[in-house]
Scaffold this motif. Structure first.
Motif, PDB file in Angstrom:
ATOM      1  N   LEU A 126       0.861  -1.171   0.000  1.00 23.53           N
ATOM      2  CA  LEU A 126       0.000   0.000   0.000  1.00 23.53           C
ATOM      3  C   LEU A 126       0.903   1.228   0.000  1.00 23.53           C
ATOM      4  O   LEU A 126       1.826   1.320   0.809  1.00 23.53           O
ATOM      5  CB  LEU A 126      -0.839  -0.064   1.272  1.00 23.53           C
ATOM      6  N   GLU A 127       0.655   2.162  -0.935  1.00 24.02           N
ATOM      7  CA  GLU A 127       1.516   3.340  -1.013  1.00 24.02           C
ATOM      8  C   GLU A 127       0.688   4.610  -1.077  1.00 24.02           C
ATOM      9  O   GLU A 127      -0.439   4.595  -1.582  1.00 24.02           O
ATOM     10  CB  GLU A 127       2.410   3.247  -2.255  1.00 24.02           C
ATOM     11  N   LEU A 128       1.302   5.689  -0.609  1.00 27.94           N
ATOM     12  CA  LEU A 128       0.642   6.996  -0.656  1.00 27.94           C
ATOM     13  C   LEU A 128       1.679   8.014  -1.113  1.00 27.94           C
ATOM     14  O   LEU A 128       2.807   8.017  -0.620  1.00 27.94           O
ATOM     15  CB  LEU A 128       0.145   7.357   0.755  1.00 27.94           C
ATOM     16  N   VAL A 129       1.296   8.846  -2.074  1.00 30.54           N
ATOM     17  CA  VAL A 129       2.179   9.929  -2.512  1.00 30.54           C
ATOM     18  C   VAL A 129       1.419  11.241  -2.323  1.00 30.54           C
ATOM     19  O   VAL A 129       0.247  11.347  -2.721  1.00 30.54           O
ATOM     20  CB  VAL A 129       2.601   9.754  -3.990  1.00 30.54           C
ATOM     21  N   VAL A 130       2.073  12.212  -1.687  1.00 28.44           N
ATOM     22  CA  VAL A 130       1.425  13.517  -1.493  1.00 28.44           C
ATOM     23  C   VAL A 130       2.333  14.612  -2.041  1.00 28.44           C
ATOM     24  O   VAL A 130       3.553  14.536  -1.936  1.00 28.44           O
ATOM     25  CB  VAL A 130       1.107  13.804   0.000  1.00 28.44           C
ATOM     26  N   ALA A 131       1.709  15.606  -2.655  1.00 26.08           N
ATOM     27  CA  ALA A 131       2.491  16.718  -3.220  1.00 26.08           C
ATOM     28  C   ALA A 131       1.816  18.037  -2.870  1.00 26.08           C
ATOM     29  O   ALA A 131       0.591  18.146  -2.957  1.00 26.08           O
ATOM     30  CB  ALA A 131       2.567  16.587  -4.738  1.00 26.08           C
TER      31      ALA A 131
END
Ligand code: FDP
Length: 283
Positions: A126-131
């Motif tokens: 499970l991955e999360l990318v925030v920008a």
């Protein structure tokens, strides 16, 4: 913004659980654009809605699955646009899918109003990318060091190796076909799963390449929705040192959708590939 990002982690865990354990079949409902909805689409949508509605910062929300903007809190700062389960046509064959969020200033649903973007990848991990504007995107992955341990920021190289060309090939324009062929001639390798989230995520983590979803004879305005898909990923790519443009050479983040479900031809890549695209398209 951090409070919102924390809630996205809760959402990621819940939807991941649903994908792994619940029914993958169709519901008897259709979404805002008339597509049949999976039970998982409906469940993910309502889970996100209930989670975001509890946040005082949220002024309103719009789901890719619904037509209407939903008011939440009149004093909130942001309108959150989200695609609850992107790539639902490949979830039944066990490929990775995702959720995308665009966090806009309330009342400014456009590229210039986009304050932050995030996406979740439901894959083997499970991955999360925030920008957020102007900072390299942060990447979290579940694993031995914790559910979402902080990893290094994502930075694209000047040039990549991956070519992910979307859209039905028989409807591509001759210009687009010649351009895609020229990348393969240069040695680019085909990587295309049919899920925007894993396909773009792969380019981001492998240092670069090109994802394209052009305007085609059957879909002159492309397929991908600006508010829910194209603009959030444009922010991630730009923050990682890449570019995101349309077929007229305009930055996606300079565009103003005419309505919440408007689509756009779109190209995401590192600098080199976008430069090549500009030459090929003459834009
Ligand atoms: P899907 O229809 O499965 O939801 O959002 C639309 C999308 O998937 C993207 O995730 C994906 O990149 C694209 O459509 C794939 O479209 P094509 O099958 O036309 O290539």
């Amino acid at each position: 913004m951090l409070t919102i990002f924390e809630r996205l982690k809760d959402i990621a865990l819940e939807i991941d659980k649903a994908i792994k354990n619940e029914d993958l079949g169709y519901s008897d409902q259709q979404n805002a654009t008339g597509d049949e909805q999976l039970k998982l689409d409906v469940a993910s949508d309502s889970l996100i809605e209930h989670t975001l509605k509890k946040l005082p910062l949220v002024h309103s929300i719009i789901s890719e699955e619904k037509e209407e903007i939903m008011p939440v809190n009149p004093d909130g700062k942001y309108t959150i646009c989200y695609d609850p389960l992107d790539g639902s046509s490949i979830v039944d064959v066990n490929l990775s899918v995702g959720t995308i969020f665009g966090i806009y200033d309330r009342g400014n649903l456009s590229g210039s109003g986009l304050r932050a973007a995030a996406y979740i990848v439901y894959g083997p991990r499970l991955e999360l990318v925030v920008a957020v504007r102007g900072k390299a995107p942060r990447h979290y992955r579940s694993g031995a060091r914790g559910l979402f341990s902080n990893r290094s920021p994502i930075r694209l190289n000047e040039k990549g190796k991956i070519n992910a060309p979307g859209g039905t090939q028989k409807y591509w324009t001759p210009t687009h076909k010649a351009f895609i062929d020229s990348l393969f001639q240069e040695g680019y390798r085909l990587r295309y799963s049919g899920g925007m989230v894993p396909d773009l995520h792969q380019i981001l983590l492998k240092g670069g390449g090109l994802f394209s979803y052009p305007g085609t004879q059957d879909r002159p305005q492309g397929k991908l929705r600006m508010l829910f898909e194209a603009l959030p990923f444009a922010m991630v790519f730009e923050s990682a040192g890449g570019e995101a443009i349309d077929d007229r050479g305009r930055r996606l983040l300079d565009l103003n959708p005419e309505h919440p479900h408007a689509t756009t031809p779109c190209f995401f890549g590192s600098k080199y590939e976008i430069g090549k695209l500009r030459e090929a398209y003459g834009v």
